[in-house]
Design an enzyme around this catalytic site. Structure first.
Site, PDB file in Angstrom:
ATOM      1  N   SER A  51     -35.679  -8.144  81.564  1.00 54.04           N
ATOM      2  CA  SER A  51     -36.625  -7.400  80.744  1.00 54.04           C
ATOM      3  C   SER A  51     -37.549  -8.344  79.990  1.00 54.04           C
ATOM      4  CB  SER A  51     -35.872  -6.512  79.752  1.00 54.04           C
ATOM      5  OG  SER A  51     -35.456  -7.297  78.655  1.00 54.04           O
ATOM      6  N   LYS A  52     -38.577  -7.761  79.422  1.00 54.96           N
ATOM      7  CA  LYS A  52     -39.545  -8.559  78.669  1.00 54.96           C
ATOM      8  C   LYS A  52     -38.886  -9.259  77.489  1.00 54.96           C
ATOM      9  CE  LYS A  52     -43.728  -6.177  80.012  1.00 54.96           C
ATOM     10  NZ  LYS A  52     -45.005  -5.593  79.653  1.00 54.96           N
ATOM     11  N   ARG A  53     -37.832  -8.655  76.980  1.00 57.02           N
ATOM     12  CA  ARG A  53     -37.173  -9.252  75.808  1.00 57.02           C
ATOM     13  C   ARG A  53     -36.191 -10.369  76.172  1.00 57.02           C
ATOM     14  NH1 ARG A  53     -34.773  -4.687  74.459  1.00 57.02           N
ATOM     15  NH2 ARG A  53     -36.203  -3.621  75.815  1.00 57.02           N
TER      16      ARG A  53
ATOM     17  N   PRO B  81     -48.452  -7.458  78.155  1.00 57.61           N
ATOM     18  CA  PRO B  81     -48.600  -8.628  79.024  1.00 57.61           C
ATOM     19  C   PRO B  81     -47.912  -8.390  80.369  1.00 57.61           C
ATOM     20  CG  PRO B  81     -46.874  -9.001  77.409  1.00 57.61           C
ATOM     21  CD  PRO B  81     -47.495  -7.685  77.059  1.00 57.61           C
TER      22      PRO B  81
END
Ligand code: GLU
Length: 512
Positions: free
Chosen positions: A265-267, A16
């Site tokens: 970050s994505k996390r 994504p």
């Protein structure tokens, strides 16, 4: 006539799009529109190992939600197409071969075992960053070290090979980044990156440069994580003989975690409890869904405005800008040089501002729809009143119904803590009086009259209104906090208000 500005957003469909990627797309779009140029979208899908199904659709849907529309893209092709690199596959090899011919690239036949052995050798010799470069290539199996005959034979017999760029040993590589200024790197710090892989696919570096050239890109605006690749790109332009049309580079500073400690970050979204993706992303492999701004109730125009200000500012106090105004005000010079801390409170603030600026008529539909989901029918007129009442307290559209639902459902419970603290003899006296007063009132019951009648009731009991206010609120709303109480009375009307107060008087135990 000056040259037309052409920029591109070139995402890889490897997952994504993260909020940083959306910001890159927006800045490219704003710059293109500001300059009266073109904004292209190119899908960089040459890395098949990292391809993620659904990622391209996700990019398309995210940009469509935000109204960032490309002038040329896989979905709106023009003469520079195709706009997916996988569909341009056959065109890259000739460029790699051209570089081989000019002596700027070479064939390398090393097996993965041989590459691994090289790494081990270098590590044992305490080389910090073992690389295939201008020094180590002399020890490896490539067309620079093998006899010409052998190279020909290997190529003819279909031996697997890659094509690597031949980085000069001693050369100062310079580029003038529009945001960072002059960046200088010595070529000895660069490695001989692979340009063509053994599967016949180009790597990012080759495909990106060739396509930017063929698509007439004038400015490359991208994330700072690509800055280390830029010197190689500058060399490639030079090797191809395309220096004259080399685009200008602008590397955007990173988006940082809210505490400023490192890249967002994505996390981080999961960890910190806010979305880092524009729209929901359903991971097909795990079945998990990562939250998107859209689904969390962020409005398109508010999110866009927020995003534009994440690293750029117009140099004036004003913070609310429509897309048209952003285009007008945008300039690369006003992009900050240092990383921007991500601040979810600011995103909420923008949402509140945009929500409040909408008409009650528009907001009413959120209330009507949300009520309908719970099987409750709310008329347009009622919904507009509820919108007016609650919009000053709402951050998301969903808050409008949550905050106003009490108006439309019978009140059958009260906040116990408030009741235990505030439902005293004085409150009971004032409210009993108020029920009588409003039941007999036949004037217009609006916020002012509701308030003055309450004053009358309190005064007739000789009690200060301020002391019983929370109990009054409790009796008609069931809770200790909420929207403007006098407006609540006005919406409820005398009958409903009297009914609610009477119910509270009949059911709540009076404290000593
Ligand atoms: N495909 C690269 C990415 O995924 C593009 C980088 C660039 O804009 O050159 O970010």
């Amino acid at each position: 006539m000056s040259q037309e500005v052409r920029v591109r957003f070139a995402p890889s469909p490897t997952g994504p799009l993260h909020i940083g990627g959306v910001r890159t797309a927006l800045y490219n779009y704003l710059f293109a529109k500001k300059m009266g140029g073109k904004f292209l979208l190119r899908i960089e899908d040459t890395d098949q190992a990292r391809f993620v199904a659904g990622a391209e659709d996700y990019i398309k849907e995210s940009l469509a939600w935000l109204g960032i529309s490309a002038d040329e893209s896989p979905w709106k092709p023009a003469e520079n197409g195709p706009y997916r690199q996988s569909e341009r596959k056959s065109s890259y090899m000739q460029y790699a071969l051209d570089l081989v011919e000019k002596g700027h690239a070479y064939y390398a036949f090393d097996t993965s075992e041989e590459l691994e052995a090289m790494r081990e050798r270098l590590t044992a010799a305490r080389v910090v960053q073992p690389q295939y470069n201008s020094i180590t290539r002399t020890q490896m199996k490539n067309s620079l070290t093998l006899p010409e005959e052998e190279v020909k034979e290997r190529l003819a017999s279909g031996d697997p090979y890659v094509i690597r760029v031949k980085i000069p040993r001693k050369e100062e590589v310079r580029l003038n980044d529009m945001i960072r200024g002059w960046v200088m790197v010595h070529s000895s710090a660069l490695d001989d990156k692979v340009l063509m892989k053994s599967d016949g696919m180009p790597t990012y570096h080759l495909a990106n440069i060739v396509d930017d050239h063929l698509m007439g890109i004038t400015h490359v605006i991208r994330g700072e994580e690509w800055l280390p690749s830029a010197p190689l790109h500058v060399l490639l332009y030079k090797f191809f003989g395309w220096e004259d049309t080399m685009p200008q580079f602008a590397h955007l500073p990173l988006l940082l975690k809210p505490n400023g400690n490192g890249k967002l970050s994505k996390r981080d979204g999961d960890k910190l409890g806010f979305p880092v993706f524009p729209i929901n992303w359903k991971n097909k492999a795990t079945g998990e869904t990562a939250a998107g701004f859209r689904e969390q109730g962020y409005l398109q125009d508010a999110f866009l405005n927020f995003l534009a200000f994440l690293g750029w500012n117009p140099g004036i106090e004003r913070e609310i800008f429509t897309l048209e105004e952003l285009i007008d005000a945008f300039s690369i010079e006003r992009i900050g040089k240092s990383g921007t801390k991500f601040d979810i409170e600011k995103a909420k603030w923008y949402n509140e501002q945009y929500l409040r600026s909408k008409s009650n008529q528009e907001l009413a539909s959120y209330i009507i729809n949300d009520a309908e989901k719970e099987g409750i029918e709310v008329s347009q007129i009622e919904a507009e009143k509820a919108a007016e009442l609650t919009k000053g307290r709402a951050t998301f559209p969903g808050d409008l119904w949550r905050e106003s639902k009490f108006l439309f459902v019978p009140l059958n419970s009260f906040d116990e803590d408030i009741a235990a603290k505030k439902w005293n003899g004085d409150a009971v006296k004032v409210l009993s009086q108020y029920v009588k007063v409003i039941s007999n009132f036949d004037g217009e019951f609006n916020a002012e009259t509701a308030k003055s009648l309450l004053g009358v009731a309190a005064e007739s009991e000789g009690i200060k209104l301020g002391k019983v206010m929370q109990a009054v609120r409790l009796s008609v709303t069931g809770s200790g906090t909420g929207p403007d109480l006098m407006e609540v009375f006005a919406i409820l009307g005398t009958q409903e208000a009297a009914k609610r107060i009477q119910f509270a008087l009949d059911t709540l135990p009076v404290i000593a």
